[in-house]
Design a protein around this motif. Sequence first.
Motif, short mmCIF file in Angstrom:
data_model
loop_
_atom_site.label_atom_id
_atom_site.label_comp_id
_atom_site.label_asym_id
_atom_site.label_seq_id
_atom_site.Cartn_x
_atom_site.Cartn_y
_atom_site.Cartn_z
N MET A 1 0.58 -1.17 -0.19
CA MET A 1 -0.02 -0.08 0.20
C MET A 1 0.74 1.09 0.03
SD MET A 1 -3.05 0.51 -0.41
CE MET A 1 -4.77 0.73 0.61
N THR A 2 2.15 1.16 0.78
CA THR A 2 3.04 2.32 0.84
C THR A 2 3.41 2.53 -0.81
OG1 THR A 2 3.53 1.66 3.08
CG2 THR A 2 4.92 3.19 1.96
N ASP A 3 3.98 1.63 -1.39
CA ASP A 3 4.32 1.50 -2.93
C ASP A 3 3.21 2.63 -3.63
OD1 ASP A 3 6.65 0.32 -2.27
OD2 ASP A 3 6.07 -1.40 -2.86
N LEU A 4 1.92 1.96 -3.55
CA LEU A 4 0.98 2.70 -4.14
C LEU A 4 0.82 4.19 -4.11
CD1 LEU A 4 -1.60 2.31 -6.07
CD2 LEU A 4 -3.00 1.91 -3.98
N ILE A 5 0.83 4.53 -2.60
CA ILE A 5 0.79 5.77 -2.34
C ILE A 5 1.93 6.65 -2.77
CG2 ILE A 5 0.92 7.56 -0.10
CD1 ILE A 5 -0.73 5.37 1.23
N SER A 6 3.27 6.01 -2.57
CA SER A 6 4.36 6.71 -3.12
C SER A 6 4.30 6.88 -4.82
CB SER A 6 5.57 5.87 -2.97
OG SER A 6 6.95 6.29 -3.32
N ALA A 42 1.58 4.01 -15.33
CA ALA A 42 1.53 2.63 -15.94
C ALA A 42 1.77 1.74 -14.56
CB ALA A 42 2.28 2.32 -16.87
N ASN A 43 2.65 2.06 -13.79
CA ASN A 43 2.95 1.29 -12.66
C ASN A 43 1.89 1.52 -11.80
OD1 ASN A 43 5.53 0.70 -13.45
ND2 ASN A 43 6.77 2.34 -12.49
N LEU A 44 1.35 2.46 -11.40
CA LEU A 44 0.28 2.78 -10.51
C LEU A 44 -1.01 1.87 -11.16
CD1 LEU A 44 -1.13 4.25 -8.33
CD2 LEU A 44 -1.76 6.12 -9.71
N LYS A 45 -1.29 1.87 -12.20
CA LYS A 45 -2.41 0.97 -12.85
C LYS A 45 -2.16 -0.36 -12.60
CE LYS A 45 -4.97 0.21 -17.23
NZ LYS A 45 -4.80 0.54 -18.75
N ILE A 46 -0.79 -1.11 -12.89
CA ILE A 46 -0.62 -2.38 -12.50
C ILE A 46 -0.62 -2.46 -10.85
CG2 ILE A 46 1.42 -3.88 -12.31
CD1 ILE A 46 2.35 -2.70 -15.06
N GLN A 47 -0.19 -1.75 -10.10
CA GLN A 47 -0.33 -1.86 -8.49
C GLN A 47 -1.83 -1.84 -8.15
OE1 GLN A 47 2.06 1.04 -6.63
NE2 GLN A 47 3.81 0.15 -7.42
N VAL A 48 -2.76 -1.00 -8.92
CA VAL A 48 -4.13 -1.19 -8.41
C VAL A 48 -4.69 -2.22 -9.05
CG1 VAL A 48 -6.39 0.02 -9.14
CG2 VAL A 48 -4.17 1.38 -8.37
N ALA A 49 -4.39 -2.71 -10.15
CA ALA A 49 -4.83 -3.98 -10.55
C ALA A 49 -4.57 -5.08 -9.67
CB ALA A 49 -4.47 -4.40 -11.99
N GLY A 50 -3.57 -5.25 -9.29
CA GLY A 50 -2.91 -6.19 -8.10
C GLY A 50 -3.82 -6.16 -6.84
N LEU A 52 -6.87 -4.95 -6.59
CA LEU A 52 -8.43 -5.23 -6.84
C LEU A 52 -8.31 -6.68 -6.93
CD1 LEU A 52 -9.13 -2.46 -9.62
CD2 LEU A 52 -10.12 -2.89 -7.00
N GLU A 53 -7.36 -7.44 -7.39
CA GLU A 53 -7.37 -8.92 -7.81
C GLU A 53 -7.23 -9.50 -6.11
OE1 GLU A 53 -4.58 -12.39 -9.81
OE2 GLU A 53 -4.36 -10.60 -10.39
N GLU A 54 -6.33 -9.04 -5.44
CA GLU A 54 -6.01 -9.52 -3.94
C GLU A 54 -7.28 -9.25 -3.35
OE1 GLU A 54 -3.13 -9.01 -0.28
OE2 GLU A 54 -2.90 -7.39 -1.93
N ASN A 55 -7.83 -8.30 -3.55
CA ASN A 55 -9.27 -7.82 -2.76
C ASN A 55 -10.35 -8.87 -3.30
OD1 ASN A 55 -10.99 -6.65 -1.08
ND2 ASN A 55 -11.62 -5.04 -2.81
N ASP A 56 -10.35 -9.37 -4.43
CA ASP A 56 -11.36 -10.24 -4.89
C ASP A 56 -11.37 -11.54 -4.41
OD1 ASP A 56 -13.69 -10.73 -6.45
OD2 ASP A 56 -12.45 -11.82 -7.99
N GLN A 57 -9.86 -11.86 -4.26
CA GLN A 57 -9.60 -13.31 -3.76
C GLN A 57 -9.91 -13.30 -2.36
OE1 GLN A 57 -5.42 -13.54 -4.55
NE2 GLN A 57 -5.81 -14.34 -6.95
N LEU A 58 -9.86 -12.35 -1.56
CA LEU A 58 -9.88 -12.39 -0.14
C LEU A 58 -11.54 -12.32 0.15
CD1 LEU A 58 -7.21 -9.76 1.11
CD2 LEU A 58 -7.42 -12.16 1.57
N LYS A 59 -12.16 -11.80 -0.83
CA LYS A 59 -13.65 -11.57 -0.57
C LYS A 59 -14.04 -13.09 -0.83
CE LYS A 59 -14.84 -6.80 -1.77
NZ LYS A 59 -15.61 -5.88 -2.64
N ARG A 60 -13.59 -13.62 -2.01
CA ARG A 60 -14.16 -14.95 -2.11
C ARG A 60 -13.66 -16.05 -1.08
NH1 ARG A 60 -11.04 -16.23 -7.09
NH2 ARG A 60 -11.13 -13.99 -7.85
#
Length: 125
Positions: A1-6, A42-50, A52-60
């Motif tokens: 999450m810190t990388d995303l903010i950075s 582009a880096n931000l987009k990749i991190q957000v996609a990651g 979102l995928e992790e969030n979806d897996q945790l929800k499942r």
Amino acid sequence: MTDLISTATTAIQLVTRLREINKNIANAEFNNALADLSIELANLKIQVAGLLEENDQLKRKLDQKDSSSVSFKGFAYFKSDGEGPFCPGCYDTAGKLIRLAKTSATFNVFGSHSCPSCKEHFSAA
């Protein structure tokens, strides 16, 4: 999450830099800053996609855990630890564990419990 903010902070700083460069300097430096901004975004987009995928897996995983520990007893669903009752209609149709509320003595003629979501009434007896 810190990388995303950075990454987001860096992207914002680059936008500010681009505004200043655009006012004062030739196109070469502007184009370099624009390229840097594109990379950061582009880096931000990749991190957000990651994320979102992790969030979806945790929800499942959470949904699977909830559904595996629920059983129907009498008039409603209960968790294996005894927590409940939960609305059978909401659980059967949408997979949602909605806790049933006890109805007051005035409304016991409709049932001993009601669902705040679907408004159905259920009787424990």
